[in-house]
Design a protein around this motif. Sequence first.
Motif, PDB file in Angstrom:
ATOM      1  N   ALA A 107       0.827  -1.207   0.000  1.00 49.85           N
ATOM      2  CA  ALA A 107       0.000   0.000   0.000  1.00 49.85           C
ATOM      3  C   ALA A 107       0.857   1.251   0.000  1.00 49.85           C
ATOM      4  N   GLU A 108       1.923   1.252   0.823  1.00 49.91           N
ATOM      5  CA  GLU A 108       2.815   2.415   0.872  1.00 49.91           C
ATOM      6  C   GLU A 108       3.498   2.644  -0.472  1.00 49.91           C
ATOM      7  N   VAL A 109       3.950   1.559  -1.073  1.00 47.69           N
ATOM      8  CA  VAL A 109       4.619   1.674  -2.368  1.00 47.69           C
ATOM      9  C   VAL A 109       3.647   2.212  -3.412  1.00 47.69           C
ATOM     10  N   ARG A 110       2.433   1.696  -3.410  1.00 45.76           N
ATOM     11  CA  ARG A 110       1.448   2.126  -4.399  1.00 45.76           C
ATOM     12  C   ARG A 110       1.030   3.577  -4.212  1.00 45.76           C
ATOM     13  N   GLN A 111       1.149   4.079  -2.992  1.00 46.58           N
ATOM     14  CA  GLN A 111       0.847   5.490  -2.771  1.00 46.58           C
ATOM     15  C   GLN A 111       1.768   6.398  -3.576  1.00 46.58           C
ATOM     16  N   VAL A 112       2.935   5.878  -3.921  1.00 42.62           N
ATOM     17  CA  VAL A 112       3.873   6.619  -4.771  1.00 42.62           C
ATOM     18  C   VAL A 112       3.724   6.193  -6.225  1.00 42.62           C
ATOM     19  N   THR A 113       3.781   4.885  -6.472  1.00 43.65           N
ATOM     20  CA  THR A 113       3.899   4.398  -7.848  1.00 43.65           C
ATOM     21  C   THR A 113       2.631   4.545  -8.674  1.00 43.65           C
TER      22      THR A 113
END
Length: 391
Positions: free
Chosen positions: A206-212
């Motif tokens: 989820a954290e990664v997807r908040q950027v990517t």
Amino acid sequence: MTNPVTGRPRGGLAALSAAQITSWGLLYYSLPVAVTPISQDTGWSPTAITAALSAGLIVSAVAGVRVGRILDANGPRTVMTVGSVIGVVALLLVAWSPTFPVFFTAWIIAGFAQSAVLYPPAFAVITRWYGADRVRPLTTLTLVGGLASTVFAPLVVALIDGLGWRGSYVVMAGILAVITVPLHALFLNGRWSDDAVSQSAAVSKAEVRQVTRTPKFIILQIAMAVATFTLFAVTINIIPLFLQRGMGYSLAAVALGLIGAGQVVGRIGYPQFARSTSARTRTVTIFAIGAMSLLTLALVPGPSWLLIVVAVLAGAVRGCHTLLQATAVSDRWGTKNFGTINAVFTAPMTFVGAFAPVAGPALAGLLGGYPAMAIVMAILLIGAVGLTTRS
């Protein structure tokens, strides 16, 4: 020994740089050098042989995302050491290959090694080690890595002349094993420091997807991939472009070598440029200079010295582009989860880089010449400049 304050192993940068030049030289540049003797010995077409390397690079782009996630969570030692061992196995399989499908499979396996030992994971390690001071060591790493073809192309030629291509790949596997396996095993963190581990523990999809999955990330990713494709497609095919401009082969070959020198100059100058500009400004500026150089190569028929100067300028842009790629994520989104996010970011660049060398000639054939191909690439890069203003 690891510095207790920074968590950075002593000698780590030198070791990682030595591993980079060796890995690039043997897992990437060795095949372009060996294409002709392999084709002459086996009867396999040069296009098919080159396609094996491209397929491996595509695998590298896909596998790199998983490598970045492992590196963030567990540290670099295991994943990069295992990557080196896989590379050794792949080169031995290349040497043994009795049929083309086995040869092709060997380079697929090499792609998994590339995902773990080439620039993206090394950039993640340097960024974690140096934090805000990352630009200068990243420059050092890419300067050394940029010498891979200079150092290893003559070595591969000499090995093939003396041992044939199969014997040469056995020796290359040995070199890779002796240099990169111990360097990765002895000079990289087994695990990150306590602070970094606690940070890595918070890693989530989820954290990664908040950027990517943000528009800003995707737009910048597309712009960087377009720049990779256009700059590489033109500069790697500079010899046939200059031949169509009436330049002699020897001088055109010198121009190709000078593009490599231009990359070094660009990387040397990048840290000072980075200190005085914002991430967006330097990206727009570098891409705009690149578009101008490609357009000049496409439209200006001569004289030869001017074309060579412009080609060197395009090489400098390529050198800067490597460092833009290394710092784009950390400059905009910080260093948390950097290995994972940067692997996602760079995957399209690795993917298009696999096709650029053959896409240039293919497009030139469709359009009636390399100058026309360069015009299309310049237009695409101008489009990337427009996208970058929104990133």
